[in-house]
Scaffold this motif. Structure first.
Motif, PDB file in Angstrom:
ATOM      1  N   ARG B 118      -0.570  -6.351  31.752  1.00  0.00           N
ATOM      2  CA  ARG B 118      -0.698  -4.890  31.876  1.00  0.00           C
ATOM      3  C   ARG B 118      -2.129  -4.510  32.231  1.00  0.00           C
ATOM      4  N   ALA B 122      -3.229  -2.573  35.528  1.00  0.00           N
ATOM      5  CA  ALA B 122      -3.975  -1.318  35.475  1.00  0.00           C
ATOM      6  C   ALA B 122      -5.256  -1.418  36.299  1.00  0.00           C
ATOM      7  N   LEU B 125      -4.465  -1.247  39.974  1.00  0.00           N
ATOM      8  CA  LEU B 125      -4.118   0.108  40.397  1.00  0.00           C
ATOM      9  C   LEU B 125      -5.352   0.980  40.515  1.00  0.00           C
ATOM     10  N   ARG B 126      -6.239   0.817  39.515  1.00  0.00           N
ATOM     11  CA  ARG B 126      -7.451   1.635  39.531  1.00  0.00           C
ATOM     12  C   ARG B 126      -8.288   1.312  40.769  1.00  0.00           C
ATOM     13  N   GLU B 132      -1.638   5.612  37.393  1.00  0.00           N
ATOM     14  CA  GLU B 132      -0.745   4.772  36.590  1.00  0.00           C
ATOM     15  C   GLU B 132       0.470   5.548  36.146  1.00  0.00           C
TER      16      GLU B 132
END
Lengths: 467, 277
Positions: B118, B122, B125-126, B132
């Protein structure tokens, strides 16, 4: 017997070909740093090269550092190479003590193409060595359960096994050695099966199942053998007289060699289909305790392989454990026994790897395996077509090949505390080949070979089976 | 040097013969290596499973290595029988306890992986500048990508080493004659690292240090009886020529039983193919 390493092993090839600048795999350092890189990238296909090594410890820090790095690379690779599989590919295999193997309730994966037997309930049964191999690769997850998984009663308990547990299930060292050879060949990509004891279901080169045929064959075989013996050894000695050398005038060296040759008795190994079948009759029907049973049938890597009808194997492997005090290297009698029991694609019968030829000569339970064809004439037809349609190689080259490769052959896997060496043992026929130099008569003279000095020196090695 | 001895594992079959000793713990393998006992790694390396150059645990020890370690007290043997596992797990409460424990361990491990994944997700994605969102299919993908690891060391087998007493004798009886052990011991006492040598036509090959870094110098033959056995001239030629070709020296070994001191019993002769003239 020609001794050479397994043809498919890249790291071994150098050993036999070039002597001077190379050295064996343990000689060149195993550079684990390459392996570390490889495994980080996961599925790289090439085998890493190995690094340089030093002559001996010289007490310098530099050397210490290099050694330290080499070790770290090695242990990092080992530590970062976990066994197992992701949940989505998870296949659980349960060890079954009665079967001494494992059962997979819901089997999936590529390994099913070459391993395991699926029964009518859809469960896949793995033999023990297959189970260990797949568990060690992480393809299946090894479990122990208190009852067979189909009875999903409330008391079903499954305990995951570790590699140590799995290895502790080996019943003897012989079984473990068998596994090591199996795993070694599997890792090289070969398709490997153990020999089934129920021979009726397996493909065979021979029509041996018919009992009548067998006895007839046996009688023929023994008569034939007697004749052969006579012509080869007895007659020669009988008709030999030292007067020959006084009475006859030799005008060329081949004449001398020919006369000398008569003195050396030799046995001609079977080279044709008929001769092979005749020899097969010598195989004793009841051989419960073979000293050197054939351990594996091996096929070259192929995509068309079917477990149900695998056809004849490309190689057969016999295992010998060198350090076991109870074993000795196979004697001549043992080797003969092995040769009689060989049943694979006798590659010398068909010069090109002609599939149809092998399909025609594969039998299951005494009947042709795949293509139902009349037995009459098929062998002859194939033989003649083979001899013709081959591109021409000089006669002496062919002869050299015949001498080098021999006829029936098998691979002997010699185990020396975990290091496995493959030795190819084949029957050669020096007795029938005239290897002396003959001055030119016609260009297409068969017996012409440039090396004359080897002619007699070699003779003894392969064939003098004095009977 | 009061260190915990290394654990070596041997299976004893029904007829009383023993298998070669195996080592599963990486820590133990490292310690053995530092002591100059290398053994042979012989398990598939799961990440690169299609080759035979780099292999993984188990480490297989030769009979000489195992006996040497046991006699020196560097190792303790764990002798089990092929039926040990099923016998242990006959006890249903123990079986379910082990099963539960394993499940717990797996769940912990999975949780660790989930957290890590996870986080990684994350981060990614950032980096891409995407907001998110919690999506079920992501969770599903994540669940199916968790890695289930097969452990190396056993939790089932107990260290019941009741049979360890005569293990040395059993190993000797099954795997070689006495002379080989004496030669091995003597080579070790000279600080050499020893590995099996059949590929070079000898009993052992000897390295001056860790084979990872150093070439071996010697092919050591199986020991002869120093006083009685004849030396075949052909053996000398075969051994010395082959060894010289692979940049080694042929070492003929013999056991002289008339020497009182055991360390003095082993005699070595080095033979080199000079190719002189």
């Amino acid at each position: 017997m020609s001794t050479e390493d397994h043809p498919q092993r890249p790291e071994r090839a150098t050993e036999t070909t070039s002597k001077s600048d190379d050295v064996d795999e343990d000689e060149v350092a195993q550079d684990w740093s390459h392996a570390a890189k490889l495994s980080a990238k996961s599925m790289a296909s090439s085998i890493p090269k190995r690094g340089e090594k030093d002559y001996e410890p010289d007490g310098t820090n530099l050397q210490e550092l290099l050694l330290y790095r080499a070790r770290e690379a090695m242990f990092d690779t080992l530590a970062n190479s976990p066994r197992g599989s992701v949940v989505s590919n998870q296949v659980k295999a349960y060890y079954d003590q009665d079967y001494h193997g494992a059962v997979i309730p819901h089997a999936k994966g590529n390994f099913l193409q070459t391993m395991g037997n699926v029964d009518e309930k859809g469960r896949c049964w793995l033999k023990f060595h297959e189970f260990v191999y797949l568990a060690e690769r992480g393809t299946v997850l090894p479990f122990y359960c208190n009852q067979r998984p189909e009875k999903q009663a409330g008391r079903f308990v499954e305990v995951p096994l570790s590699m140590q547990d799995v290895y502790s299930l080996f019943r003897s060292q012989a079984e473990m050695d068998l596994y090591f050879v199996f795993a070694h060949l599997k890792r090289l990509g070969f398709i490997v099966t153990t020999l089934d004891k129920k021979r009726s279901a397996t493909a065979s080169f021979y029509l041996e199942d018919d009992p009548n045929r067998r006895t007839v064959g046996a009688i023929w075989g023994s008569m034939f053998a007697f004749l052969k013996l006579e012509t080869n050894s007895l007659m020669n000695v009988f008709f030999y007289s030292s007067w020959n050398f006084l009475l006859r005038r030799y005008t060329s060296s081949p004449q001398i060699y020919k006369d000398l040759k008569r003195l050396v008795p030799h046995r001609v190994p079977p080279k044709t289909i008929e001769a092979l079948r005749m020899e097969r009759a010598r195989l004793q029907a009841n051989r419960s305790k073979e000293r050197f049973p054939i351990a594996f049938n091996v096929w070259k890597p192929q995509t068309r392989f079917r477990k149900k009808s695998p056809g004849l194997p490309d190689f057969q492997v016999v295992i010998h454990s060198k350090n076991d005090a109870a074993q000795t290297f196979p004697s001549y009698v043992d080797l003969q026994e092995i040769f009689y029991s060989l049943d694979y694609k006798f590659e010398f019968l068909s010069e090109t790897d002609d599939e149809e030829f092998w399909i025609n000569n594969t039998f299951i339970g005494g009947r042709p395996a795949n293509i139902p064809k009349p037995k009459q004439g098929q062998t002859d037809e194939c033989n003649s077509s083979k001899k013709g349609g081959k591109k021409d190689v000089a006669a002496h080259v062919k002869q050299a090949r015949r001498l080098k490769n021999g006829y029936r052959s098998f691979l002997l896997a010699i185990i020396d505390d975990g290091l496995i060496s493959f030795v190819k043992i084949s029957e050669a026929d020096f007795g029938s080949e005239d290897v002396w130099f003959i001055p030119y008569k016609r260009p297409r003279d068969r017996k012409e070979v440039n090396k004359s000095k080897d002619s007699f020196g070699n003779k003894g090695i392969h064939t003098t089976s004095l009977k | 040097m009061a260190v915990e001895p290394v654990r070596i594992n041997v299976t004893m079959s029904e007829d009383g013969t023993v298998t070669n000793a195996l080592v599963f713990s990486l820590k133990d393998i490292r310690r053995l290596r530092e002591q100059g006992v290398c053994g042979v790694l012989s398990g598939s390396l799961p990440t690169i499973a299609q080759q035979n150059v780099f292999l993984s645990v188990p480490l297989r020890l030769s009979a000489e290595e195992a006996v040497w370690l046991l006699e020196k007290g560097y190792a303790r043997a764990n002798v089990s029988r092929p039926t040990a596992i099923s016998e242990t797990l006959q006890d249903e409460s123990l079986a379910s306890e082990l099963s539960e424990k394993a499940k717990l361990r797996v769940e912990e491990e999975f949780e660790r992986q989930r957290v890590y994944k996870r986080e990684q997700h994350a981060l990614k994605l950032r980096k891409l500048g995407i907001e998110e969102k919690h999506r079920d299919e992501d969770e599903h993908l994540l669940e199916s990508s968790l890695f289930y690891e097969v452990m190396n060391d056993s939790t089932i087998l107990r260290d019941g080493s009741g049979d360890a007493e005569d293990l040395v004798d059993r190993l000797k009886a099954k795997y070689s004659q006495d002379g080989n052990f004496k030669v091995f011991r003597s080579l070790r006492s000279h600080g050499l690292v020893v590995s099996p040598g059949a590929r070079f036509g000898g009993k052992f090959i000897a390295y001056p240090g860790d084979p990872l870094r150093y070439h071996s110098h010697m092919v050591v033959s199986s020991p002869l009886d120093y006083r009685k056995d004849p030396i075949e001239f052909r053996d000398i030629i075969n051994g010395s020529r082959l060894s010289t070709t692979v940049k080694k020296i042929w070492v003929l070994s013999g056991i002289d039983t008339q020497e009182r001191q055991e360390e003095e019993q082993v005699k070595f002769f080095s033979i080199e193919w000079a190719g002189f003239g």
